[in-house]
Write a protein that holds these residues in place. Structure first.
Motif, PDB file in Angstrom:
ATOM      1  N   ARG A   9       0.839  -1.206   0.000  1.00 18.06           N
ATOM      2  CA  ARG A   9       0.000   0.000   0.000  1.00 18.06           C
ATOM      3  C   ARG A   9       0.871   1.252   0.000  1.00 18.06           C
ATOM      4  O   ARG A   9       0.607   2.217  -0.724  1.00 18.06           O
ATOM      5  CB  ARG A   9      -0.943   0.018   1.200  1.00 18.06           C
ATOM      6  CG  ARG A   9      -1.950   1.156   1.083  1.00 18.06           C
ATOM      7  CD  ARG A   9      -2.962   1.179   2.196  1.00 18.06           C
ATOM      8  NE  ARG A   9      -4.159   1.907   1.807  1.00 18.06           N
ATOM      9  CZ  ARG A   9      -4.197   3.191   1.494  1.00 18.06           C
ATOM     10  NH1 ARG A   9      -3.099   3.928   1.503  1.00 18.06           N
ATOM     11  NH2 ARG A   9      -5.341   3.766   1.159  1.00 18.06           N
ATOM     12  N   GLN A  10       1.931   1.226   0.808  1.00 13.53           N
ATOM     13  CA  GLN A  10       2.837   2.377   0.873  1.00 13.53           C
ATOM     14  C   GLN A  10       3.498   2.616  -0.482  1.00 13.53           C
ATOM     15  O   GLN A  10       3.645   3.764  -0.907  1.00 13.53           O
ATOM     16  CB  GLN A  10       3.890   2.152   1.947  1.00 13.53           C
ATOM     17  CG  GLN A  10       4.821   3.323   2.123  1.00 13.53           C
ATOM     18  CD  GLN A  10       5.787   3.135   3.286  1.00 13.53           C
ATOM     19  OE1 GLN A  10       5.672   2.182   4.051  1.00 13.53           O
ATOM     20  NE2 GLN A  10       6.723   4.030   3.404  1.00 13.53           N
ATOM     21  N   THR A  13       1.005   4.359  -2.605  1.00 16.42           N
ATOM     22  CA  THR A  13       0.747   5.685  -2.054  1.00 16.42           C
ATOM     23  C   THR A  13       1.881   6.646  -2.413  1.00 16.42           C
ATOM     24  O   THR A  13       1.653   7.809  -2.718  1.00 16.42           O
ATOM     25  CB  THR A  13       0.580   5.619  -0.520  1.00 16.42           C
ATOM     26  OG1 THR A  13      -0.506   4.742  -0.224  1.00 16.42           O
ATOM     27  CG2 THR A  13       0.290   6.979   0.077  1.00 16.42           C
ATOM     28  N   THR A  21      -3.929   5.148  -9.871  1.00 14.64           N
ATOM     29  CA  THR A  21      -3.467   4.983  -8.489  1.00 14.64           C
ATOM     30  C   THR A  21      -4.609   4.640  -7.539  1.00 14.64           C
ATOM     31  O   THR A  21      -4.494   3.722  -6.722  1.00 14.64           O
ATOM     32  CB  THR A  21      -2.738   6.252  -8.009  1.00 14.64           C
ATOM     33  OG1 THR A  21      -1.677   6.554  -8.917  1.00 14.64           O
ATOM     34  CG2 THR A  21      -2.165   6.062  -6.618  1.00 14.64           C
ATOM     35  N   LEU A  25      -5.007   1.212  -5.086  1.00 13.81           N
ATOM     36  CA  LEU A  25      -5.205   1.340  -3.642  1.00 13.81           C
ATOM     37  C   LEU A  25      -6.533   0.719  -3.219  1.00 13.81           C
ATOM     38  O   LEU A  25      -6.621   0.095  -2.161  1.00 13.81           O
ATOM     39  CB  LEU A  25      -5.124   2.800  -3.222  1.00 13.81           C
ATOM     40  CG  LEU A  25      -3.729   3.425  -3.299  1.00 13.81           C
ATOM     41  CD1 LEU A  25      -3.800   4.925  -3.076  1.00 13.81           C
ATOM     42  CD2 LEU A  25      -2.776   2.767  -2.313  1.00 13.81           C
TER      43      LEU A  25
END
Length: 119
Positions: A9-10, A13, A21, A25
């Motif tokens: 996830r990071q 992000t 994007t 996510l």
């Protein structure tokens, strides 16, 4: 090499803001919220996300789902269970529909975190 869902996830992000994007996510958030994260393993390859039901190695030894963002905002889903491309399960989700497409894929393949559980 396996990555945790938090690391994945990071990565998305921190990636540059692309048209796709939010869909990537949304898939990751769905996996985390549904409890599937306990039984699915993943890694990223550039912007692709590879998901399997067993720990991921390099190269990936067993079947896996490759989720790839496309330049036009669509998300490409390809289940790699054979090297014959025309025989692979393949779908493309429109912008905003990627999490729903992933959910349908999980249901079709009966991927779950425990016996009797359906995502």
């Amino acid at each position: 090499m396996n990555q945790t869902w938090t690391e994945i996830r990071q990565r998305y992000t921190e990636a540059p803001e692309f048209i796709w994007t939010s869909d990537m996510l949304a898939i990751i958030d769905y996996i985390s919220a549904s409890g599937l994260s306990a039984g699915l393993y993943a890694r990223t390859s550039m912007y692709d996300l590879h998901i399997a039901q067993a720990p991921v190695t390099h190269p990936i030894a067993g079947p896996y789902l490759c989720i790839s963002p496309l330049r036009n905002g669509q998300i490409d889903f390809r289940y790699i269970d054979t090297m014959i491309k025309r025989d692979q399960w393949h779908r493309v989700a429109e912008k905003g529909e990627a999490a729903m497409r992933f959910r349908k894929f999980v249901q079709q393949l009966c991927w779950s975190t425990s016996p009797g559980q359906m995502a």
